[in-house]
Design a protein around this motif. Structure first.
Motif, PDB file in Angstrom:
ATOM      1  N   GLY A 171      72.438  26.677  25.739  1.00 29.34           N
ATOM      2  CA  GLY A 171      71.316  26.091  26.457  1.00 29.34           C
ATOM      3  C   GLY A 171      71.298  26.453  27.937  1.00 29.34           C
ATOM      4  O   GLY A 171      72.214  27.094  28.464  1.00 29.34           O
TER       5      GLY A 171
ATOM      6  N   SER B  90      68.894  23.799  22.555  1.00 32.16           N
ATOM      7  CA  SER B  90      67.949  23.660  23.657  1.00 32.16           C
ATOM      8  C   SER B  90      67.252  24.986  23.968  1.00 32.16           C
ATOM      9  O   SER B  90      66.539  25.518  23.110  1.00 32.16           O
TER      10      SER B  90
ATOM     11  N   SER C 236      67.972  20.684  18.986  1.00 26.86           N
ATOM     12  CA  SER C 236      67.383  20.127  20.221  1.00 26.86           C
ATOM     13  C   SER C 236      66.480  21.114  20.952  1.00 26.86           C
ATOM     14  O   SER C 236      66.547  21.250  22.175  1.00 26.86           O
ATOM     15  N   GLY C 237      65.635  21.784  20.204  1.00 25.20           N
ATOM     16  CA  GLY C 237      64.683  22.719  20.807  1.00 25.20           C
ATOM     17  C   GLY C 237      63.322  22.623  20.137  1.00 25.20           C
ATOM     18  O   GLY C 237      63.018  21.628  19.478  1.00 25.20           O
TER      19      GLY C 237
ATOM     20  N   HIS D  20      69.859  14.220  24.478  1.00 24.79           N
ATOM     21  CA  HIS D  20      69.834  15.682  24.404  1.00 24.79           C
ATOM     22  C   HIS D  20      71.252  16.182  24.120  1.00 24.79           C
ATOM     23  O   HIS D  20      71.997  16.558  25.028  1.00 24.79           O
TER      24      HIS D  20
END
Length: 213
Positions: free
Chosen positions: A24, A110, A134-135, A195
Motif C-alpha cells: 500500500g 490498499s 482493502s482496495g 484499514h
C-alpha cells in the motif's frame, strides 16, 4: 527499469504458481512479505517495491494529493504507468524463475490492490487470481472497452473493513457489483476492522487460495 523486489522460492522445483505482492501507499516490499511464511509453500512469492520514493520513508505506486478540495486526488497517469510496470514485471518473473505463467496470483493491499485490479482487468491473459485487500476498482485506470475483454479465467477474492476510514467500504461494494455485472468469479467479505487485515481475514483468503495452487 525493473522494479525492486524480494522473493521466497517455492517448494516446487518447476512450474510453481507465482504470487506477486503489491504493498500500500507509504509502505514497502517488506510489509505484505510478512505473510509469506504463512502462505502455501508451493507459491513462488515475489514482493514488489513501488517506484515512487516518499520522504522520510516508504514508497508509492502513484501520487495522492490529500489536500485536494474534494478530499483526495489520485494521479491516474502515474497509476497507469505503474500498472504497466507490474504487467511487464510479471513477464520478467515468468522468464526468470521456474514458475507457471498460466497460474499467476496478485495479492495487494490498499493502493496495491487498486493497481492489481487494474493489471488483471487490463491484462487478463497474464493473471489467474487476485487477492484484493482493502482496495477498489478505479475505472479510470482500466481500458474504456473493458467489456470486450475475456475475463472468464479470472478469480477475485475481495475483502474490506466495514469501519475503514481511508477507503470507504462502499467503494469496495461498488467494485463487487462491477465484478458481478461482468460475470467475474468473486468471493467478497467484510470484517469489523478499519484499514487493515484481521487474522480472520488472512485465514479466509489463505483458505480461498488452497484450490488455486
Amino acid at each position: 527499469m525493473k522494479l525492486h523486489y524480494i522473493k521466497r522460492p517455492s517448494s516446487l522445483s518447476e512450474n510453481a504458481p507465482l504470487m506477486i505482492m503489491c504493498h500500500g501507499y507509504g509502505s514497502d516490499e517488506n510489509d505484505l512479505f510478512s505473510f509469506a511464511n504463512e502462505l502455501q509453500k508451493e507459491f513462488f512469492i515475489i514482493s514488489l517495491r513501488a517506484p515512487q520514493v516518499m520522504y522520510p520513508f516508504g514508497h508509492a505506486w502513484y501520487t495522492i494529493n490529500f489536500d485536494n478540495a474534494q478530499g483526495k486526488w489520485s494521479n491516474d497517469e502515474e497509476a497507469r504507468a505503474s500498472r504497466d510496470k507490474i504487467a511487464e514485471f510479471i513477464d520478467y518473473a515468468c522468464d526468470t524463475y521456474p514458475v507457471n505463467r498460466n497460474n499467476v496470483t496478485l495479492l495487494g493491499f490498499s493502493q496495491g490492490t487498486i493497481l492489481n485490479c487494474a493489471v488483471a482487468l487490463t491484462y487478463p491473459q497474464k493473471i489467474k487470481n487476485v487477492v484484493a485487500l482493502s482496495g477498489y476498482i478505479n475505472l479510470e485506470i482500466i481500458p474504456k472497452n473493458y467489456q470486450d475483454y475475456d475475463y472468464s479465467y479470472l478469480n477475485f477474492y475481495c475483502s474490506h473493513g466495514n469501519a475503514d476510514q481511508v477507503i470507504p467500504v462502499e467503494w469496495a461494494r461498488q467494485s463487487l457489483r462491477f465484478l458481478e455485472a461482468n460475470n467475474i468469479a468473486v468471493q467478497y467479505s467484510e470484517f469489523p476492522v478499519g484499514h487493515g487485515v484481521s487474522p480472520q481475514n488472512f485465514y479466509e483468503f489463505k483458505t480461498w487460495l488452497d484450490d488455486k495452487i
